[in-house]
Design a protein around this motif. Sequence first.
Motif, PDB file in Angstrom:
ATOM      1  N   ASP A   1      15.889  19.040  79.880  1.00  0.00           N
ATOM      2  CA  ASP A   1      15.342  20.257  79.283  1.00  0.00           C
ATOM      3  C   ASP A   1      14.346  20.931  80.225  1.00  0.00           C
ATOM      4  O   ASP A   1      14.257  22.160  80.270  1.00  0.00           O
ATOM      5  CB  ASP A   1      14.670  19.931  77.951  1.00  0.00           C
ATOM      6  N   GLU A   2      13.611  20.130  81.010  1.00  0.00           N
ATOM      7  CA  GLU A   2      12.701  20.717  81.988  1.00  0.00           C
ATOM      8  C   GLU A   2      13.473  21.464  83.070  1.00  0.00           C
ATOM      9  O   GLU A   2      13.052  22.550  83.489  1.00  0.00           O
ATOM     10  CB  GLU A   2      11.836  19.616  82.604  1.00  0.00           C
TER      11      GLU A   2
ATOM     12  N   GLU B   1      14.801  24.698  81.655  1.00  0.00           N
ATOM     13  CA  GLU B   1      13.742  25.709  81.599  1.00  0.00           C
ATOM     14  C   GLU B   1      13.440  26.275  82.978  1.00  0.00           C
ATOM     15  O   GLU B   1      13.169  27.462  83.127  1.00  0.00           O
ATOM     16  CB  GLU B   1      12.483  25.082  80.994  1.00  0.00           C
TER      17      GLU B   1
ATOM     18  N   ARG C   1       9.674  24.920  73.662  1.00  0.00           N
ATOM     19  CA  ARG C   1       9.061  24.931  74.991  1.00  0.00           C
ATOM     20  C   ARG C   1       7.658  25.519  74.943  1.00  0.00           C
ATOM     21  O   ARG C   1       6.770  25.073  75.681  1.00  0.00           O
ATOM     22  CB  ARG C   1       9.942  25.727  75.949  1.00  0.00           C
TER      23      ARG C   1
END
Length: 1043
Positions: free
Chosen positions: A926-927, A930, A947
């Motif tokens: 997910d990082e 993003e 986020r």
Amino acid sequence: MKLAVEISDAADLAPKDGAASCNPYVEVDFDDQRQRTATKPADRNPYWNQTLVFDVRDPARFPSLAIDVSVLHDRRLQDHNALRPHTFLGRVRINAASVAQSPQEAVLQRYPLEKRGLFSRVSGDIALRIYLINSSSSNDEPAAAASSSMDNHHHHQQQQQQQEEPLDPERIVRSAFAPPHEQQQQQPEQGKSGISSSHDHGDHDDQEPRPRIFRSVPAAAGDQHQQQPRRATLHAVAAPPPPPGQTVVMPRPPAPAAAAAPPPGGAYGLVETKPPLPAKMGPRAAAAAAAKIASTYDMVEPMTYLYVSVIKARDLPTMDVTGALDPFVEVKLGNFKGVTKHLEKNPNPVWRQTFAFSSEHLQSNQLEVVVKDKDMIKDDFVGRVIFDMTDIPARLPPDSPLAPQWYRLADRSGEKLRHGEIMLAVWKGTQADEAFPEAWHSDAHSLPLEGLASTRSKVYYSPKLAYLKVVVIAAQDVVPAEKGRALAPTIAKIQLGGQVRRTRPGQPQGSANPVWNEEFMFVAGEPFDEPLVVTVEERVAAGRDEAVGRVIVPVAAPYVPRNDLAKAVDSKWFNLSRALTADEAAAGKAGKDRPFSSKIHLRLSLETAYHVLDESTHYASDLQPSAKKLRKGSIGILELGILSARNLVPSKAKEGRLADPYCVAKYGAKWVRTRTALNTLAPRWNEQYTWEVFDPCTVLTVAVFDNNGLLGGEGKADQRVGKVRVRLSTLEIDRVYTHFYPLMALSPSGLKKTGELHLAVRFTCTAWANMLGMYGRPLLPKMHYTHPISVLQLDYLRFQAMQMVAARLGRAEPPLRREVVEYMLDVDSHMFSLRRSKANFYRVTSLFSGAVAVAKWMDGICKWKNPLTTVLVHVLFLILVCYPELILPTVFLYLFMIGVWNYRRRPRKPPHMDTVLSHAELAHPDELDEEFDSFPTGKPGDVVRMRYDRLRSVAGRVQTVVGDLATQGERAQSLLSWRDPRATAIFIILSLLAAVVLYVTPFQVVAVVAGLYLLRHPRFRSKQPSVPFNFYKRLPAKTDMLL
């Protein structure tokens, strides 16, 4: 018979990595058999719970053997280039005669770690369980025995720990935030050499643990009677229960040390190579290689090519009934064929095309050059020339080009034609030939003409950029756009190409003579085709501006002067035109119709004393000012040999192809692009390029791309394969570095290795004094320090400079595409990335690791953990107090000795992109998603909300830390601010007493008393905080005043 060594855990190991921690693993050596456990990163209290099984080859010799258990620190996790892969943490030597005869008799015992030498720094102990296994049992029996025995031993200790011992919050936090790769490292070992078994815990009554006996053997072994076990009693501390699925390592034949699990980043290290380059050969070999390749190409491997230059033809016979001839030429060599363009109705055509056949494609003994007539149905044969490959001459630069010759055409039977000749030049050469860049290579002959141009190697130069400073001072006699209406607030809009800036409303608002006094910076590129347009607009309503007047100024002398020496530039008044379009204003129609016009006061200058940043200063390749007369001379030469690549990832499987890779290198204003290797995953370029070096603290950038514009794919962007950076200051002078650099691609799915790039790099210094003097000069031109540009404005100008460079290189032929330029210049490096934030945080914490280690060492000195070291520190302290003039020489001598000591451990390889330092391998998906998200985001609302909440939590921690720092500073300020009158009174009275005491007492006496007080023995210390610490903690801060 087999020997099983169960390694449970270790405690209180000595720190070795500079961050008050270590990366321990255990290595067991028995009868020339050596095995090891997995590495536990950053853990001084590691848990392994692994069983190593060894063969007992001679049971009669078994009682006289020794079992060596060594605990080592793995240095490769922090330093991939470490000369010594491990550091000693301690060892235990156990006599085989004291080993239990069965698993049921064996107990888990803790052994204190012993030193290897006098100066070894060892601490802690290790928990082991050693026993023999009957060789008649199957391979599953050791695992079952180990499982049942460990279960029976640990179950009641587990219950007792849960009931009596409190939980260790530090260990809980450490295990909760342990990196996930610890388990991933153990899984391959379990799959290869381990057998997993589950544990069934039985029920036992609670009972107090009894003292247990362990047996050890001294380091020097004698005969069997002298090796009677030395008995000592030690309280055995029960180890925590092992996790489900204990690992049992099966025995194997004697071999060198077992290969350790690959550390993080181990698959992304450099691989040093020794290719047969003339620059790396000896004098004799280099002289022999000079006959094969020019001396200027001594950093690449010579590649042989057959060059065929088709110049022109004359007096060709006509083949059609109409008498017209549309000739073209086919150059055939085995299965490879090159075709020129056809020229309509031309019996005397001129082609001037060169074909290059690689030595790998020389499949025939004859070279055939055929002239044909282009026809709708079938091409007609005109004539041909055949060359024997053994008769073709060889040419080596710096020889002059081979002169072309006329050859008479022959028919299919070999008879010469009465009419028709063709001018050709045929020779054998290398990639150093001047015809190599423009030649049509044999692997690209099948491409269309549109795609063929993008396969050739080219050299590009960035446009010459300069900062344009515009100071909008004021305007006079501004007339509203509509008659009969009051003048609204006015603003000035400044535009240079795509760069648009606006001032604030002039003061006083609504006045016909507004004043702004605002300064703006723009990026202008030679030849300054785009003019500067300044428009005065009337803000009639929100979002509605009407033009009042406009002035167009060419960005060239004498309209805009150059400011090379940072002198004051005179301002000028310009007439404002009422025209509403730039074309009308440029024609000056409105100015001719009206004798009266409004005026604007401007100060314009080209600030060429600055360096226009188009890349980040952290890895910039050029730091010279824009003005030529302000630039310094070169200090050396950088030579780059782009040799080859291997193990590239196929990216065009849907098209039935592998990959079409090419390289782009940038240093300074010079860009180079290699030729495109078609349909291969292991391209060989062997191209060499040279740059002048003006500053050693600069970075060379090399990237690999996959060409997607060959087969009519102009709309598709070239795919990134990977990038390599080489900092020149880390290279030794005149040394040729040849390595395979890992190519990595970071995507939302994670980090992926996309291949390896083979480079040869050499930095040659031509002016030693100037190069050493560069280390004392400012990094940027002095204009950046005397008249600095704000950080926000500098980021904006850098982005505009990148866009201008990308646009200008995109108009070259063949174009260097925008995505290539943006990737080389790191356009998106300013975007937020949680992964980069973590990496920077760990970088900051690593900076304080040395101070933390010194503080812990000093704490150990003060607490007398090592009396001998503490006594030596006392002696040194007293010497420095008695002779204070030795303090600074001692400090600098210590720094000198550290530098000399570290010289033998200096890096042998140039630095490359570190995946562990970048926090790329352990980043959450997910990082990464993003990080690669567009701006503005296009994700769903729930993802953005999650986020945002995560960012709020991170910012909350930062806010807490900043608040704590502010609190400590405010407490220091409150000492004399009388916020707490009693505390301030106490402090100033103590200050007065201290001033009197220090005045009457010699300084050396004060230093000795203070030092001895800090180094006092622990029996004279109290476990409670000191009085000054308590006094400081009670001082007031402004925390209670916050809302």
